[in-house]
Design an enzyme around this catalytic site. Structure first.
Site, short mmCIF file in Angstrom:
data_model
loop_
_atom_site.label_atom_id
_atom_site.label_comp_id
_atom_site.label_asym_id
_atom_site.label_seq_id
_atom_site.Cartn_x
_atom_site.Cartn_y
_atom_site.Cartn_z
N CYS A 18 0.86 -1.18 0.00
CA CYS A 18 0.00 0.00 0.00
C CYS A 18 0.89 1.22 0.00
O CYS A 18 1.99 1.19 -0.56
CB CYS A 18 -0.96 -0.02 1.19
SG CYS A 18 -0.14 -0.16 2.79
N HIS A 30 27.02 -23.53 13.79
CA HIS A 30 26.05 -24.30 12.99
C HIS A 30 26.84 -25.24 12.07
O HIS A 30 27.40 -24.82 11.06
CB HIS A 30 25.18 -23.35 12.16
CG HIS A 30 23.97 -23.99 11.57
ND1 HIS A 30 24.01 -24.84 10.49
CD2 HIS A 30 22.66 -23.91 11.93
CE1 HIS A 30 22.80 -25.24 10.18
NE2 HIS A 30 21.94 -24.69 11.05
#
Length: 628
Positions: free
Chosen positions: A27, A550
């Site tokens: 928008c 990780h």
């Protein structure tokens, strides 16, 4: 590559990646995502990202508030995420209200700018006539009137095209449906001008409907669809359902011509015979209901609408008011939903008052851009960046908006088109038929009321309680060192194959290609997180530094196979202590990479993060230095 390419990359990564995006619209200030799983989006990272004002979840949408430059960001996000008009079918479980708000916002957003521009031209044209600069018979007036009125007159076409995109329907068939709804000879005015009705359905009742002709022997209830909004949405929605059925029934070889043929042949007559008359009746009742409510207590009506308007803006629910205003304009020729006009000025004035009270230079620097944006009718930067976090200024702006709304409603002000926002909206209150300017004068007074109340209350009754942080002296800078937790070769984190790591979305650090399948503690600290699959471990040092190790990419899918943990979650560990071992060869043979990102996840708490520039490292070597 656009100006906001890097910002767009980070946004896509932190909403869960392009695979998590069902659809995207925007928008005036927001990217409006429909996500498959909102749980994958990283709210905190997005909220604190440079270029993002805040994040909202409303109406079944994940809204990333950007600001006035959202169209440019939208284009880059679309390019990076590979989003097309034929996006994935929305499968999210929404309630009826959320679904309705989503449809309304998606339909109006694409042409809202053109709608506002057209309204401004109509308003200025009326203003020129009212001041005697033009006459309604002059060529200049006729030209400006045609430019300003065209989109309003042919509104069903614009609505149908936008609705077709929303419903994953052929947009050119949608255009044909919208054009049929405004076809001149099929309007009530054309039928009534040609002769008397052949019958009247429900004669003598509230639902009396004249019939001038029939279609295949079925009475056709005529009405005027020019400038209408809702019928086109419903007819296109029905057509999208027909399209699915017809596609399944016909061989693919015939789809190009015969799917549109049957869809138009089924949906348009149904629209004229059933959908249009029913929807028109309901919208007429709705518009009349709002007018009756306005007449019952104009002051209360305007007070409530003006007070809650900024709250509706926060959640993106202000879109629900637009169709009501459009219905009133198409049925009554004006809209009584005028109580919202002063609210944006009350918000802007409150934020301007904050400028004189704020202590934080960074917050004060946000005020002027927010005020400029607010004057133009876009208040999200002011709300999210300034007034809402401070609470009281936002409440004061609601009070100003409510009182100004009550004034406009009590004075019987009406808007005569969907004009521009903010200061560009004043011409909307000039009566385009009579040239009466009293509505615009009352709108100016209402804005003055809203602005004075918002500014005065904030200036005299709000105090910035922010405690100014002392400026660090260079001499007090300290550092915390992280040793290498595994042996291997170092590479920049930007080379990671996973975008969440390579873009720095999770923090700063390095990438290691391990040569030995053993991870040891890089400092004295605590095991904050140990994933059940053992492929990742989170540590926190005694100094508060948070580190994520990780092991490999997508190795979570191994479900712990080839990994062995030697510590427990919550356990205190010493530097050099064995944490996890893993089988490099087995993991690679299973088709997974073992490249290991080592990330400082709270890097924003430090002045800087410095990485080791050597190519090869062994456990115990200095890997990362965090400056405190």
């Amino acid at each position: 590559m656009g100006k906001y390419h890097e910002l767009a990359k980070k946004i896509v990564a932190n909403v869960g990646g392009k695979e998590n995006i069902n659809s995207l619209t925007h928008c005036i200030t927001r990217l409006r995502f429909k996500l498959k799983d909102e749980g994958q989006a990283k709210d905190d990272i997005l909220k604190n990202m440079d270029g993002v004002v805040t994040v909202m979840k409303s109406g079944g949408q994940y809204q990333v508030v950007i600001g006035n430059h959202v169209p440019a960001v939208f284009e880059d996000v679309v390019e990076i995420a590979g989003i097309t008009n034929e996006g994935a079918e929305d499968s999210s479980d929404q309630g009826i209200f959320n679904r309705l708000i989503d449809i309304i916002s998606s339909v109006f957003q694409p042409f809202l700018g053109a709608l506002a521009a057209s309204g401004m031209i109509k308003g200025i044209n009326a203003l020129l006539v009212a001041t005697g600069v033009l006459t309604t018979t002059s060529g200049t007036y006729q030209m400006l009137n045609g430019i300003g009125d065209a989109l309003f007159y042919f509104m069903p076409i614009a609505v149908a095209v936008a609705a077709a995109k929303k419903f994953k329907f052929n947009q050119y068939v949608g255009l044909a449906i919208g054009a049929a709804l405004v076809y001149p000879s099929l309007q009530l005015d054309a039928f009534s001008a040609a002769g008397e009705p052949i019958m009247t359905l429900f004669d003598g009742s509230l639902f009396a409907s004249p019939v001038y002709t029939t279609f295949l022997g079925i009475p056709l209830v005529a009405t005027n669809y020019t400038s209408s909004v809702v019928p086109a949405i419903f007819v296109v929605w029905i057509a999208s359902k027909f399209q699915k059925v017809v596609r399944k029934a016909l061989p693919e070889l015939l789809h190009a011509f015969f799917v549109p043929f049957f869809v138009l042949l089924l949906s348009v007559p149904l629209g004229f015979l059933v959908i249009g008359p029913v929807i028109s009746l309901l919208t007429n009742l709705l518009a009349g209901g709002f007018d009756a409510l306005m007449n019952f207590s104009p002051l209360l009506f305007g007070l409530v609408l003006g007070t809650v308007w900024q709250v509706l803006v926060i959640f993106g629910l202000h879109w629900s008011v637009i169709p009501i205003a459009m219905i009133q304009l198409s049925t009554l020729g004006y809209s009584t939903l005028v109580g919202t006009f002063g609210a944006s000025f009350a918000q802007t004035a409150a934020v301007f008052a904050m400028y004189f009270k704020l202590k934080n230079p960074k917050e004060k620097a946000l005020v002027i851009p927010a005020v400029i944006s607010g004057i133009c009718g876009v208040t999200e930067p002011a709300i999210y960046g300034l007034s809402l976090p401070k609470k009281k200024p936002f409440i004061f702006s609601m009070i100003g908006g409510g009182i100004s709304g009550a004034f406009m409603a009590a004075m019987g002000v009406r808007s005569y088109n969907m004009g521009g926002l903010g200061v560009f909206g004043f011409p909307s209150y000039v009566n385009t038929e009579t040239g009466d300017m009293s509505g615009m004068i009352y709108a100016l007074i209402a804005v003055a009321i809203a602005s004075v109340i918002g500014f005065t209350l904030t200036f005299f009754f709000w105090k910035d309680d922010t405690v100014e942080e002392p400026i660090r002296e260079t001499a007090t800078i300290a550092k915390e060192t992280i040793e290498t937790p595994l042996q291997g070769t170092i590479a920049p984190l930007s080379l990671a194959k996973d975008e969440a790591f390579s873009q720095g979305a999770l923090g700063k650090g390095v990438l290691i290609y391990p040569e030995k399948g053993e991870v040891v503690a890089p400092f004295d600290g605590t095991v904050m997180t140990l994933f059940p699959t053992k492929h990742a471990i989170g540590l926190v040092s005694e100094g508060g530094l948070e580190l994520l190790i990780h092991i490999g990419l997508d190795t979570v899918q191994l479900d712990g196979k080839y990994f062995e943990a030697h510590v427990l979650q919550g356990e205190h560990v010493k530097k050099g202590q064995k944490l996890v071992t893993f089988d490099i060869e087995a993991i690679q043979n299973a088709g997974y990479s073992v490249e290991t990102p080592i990330i400082v996840t709270n890097a924003e708490d430090y002045l800087d993060i410095l990485e080791n520039q050597e190519k090869a490292v062994a456990t115990g070597d200095e890997l990362i230095t965090a400056l405190i």
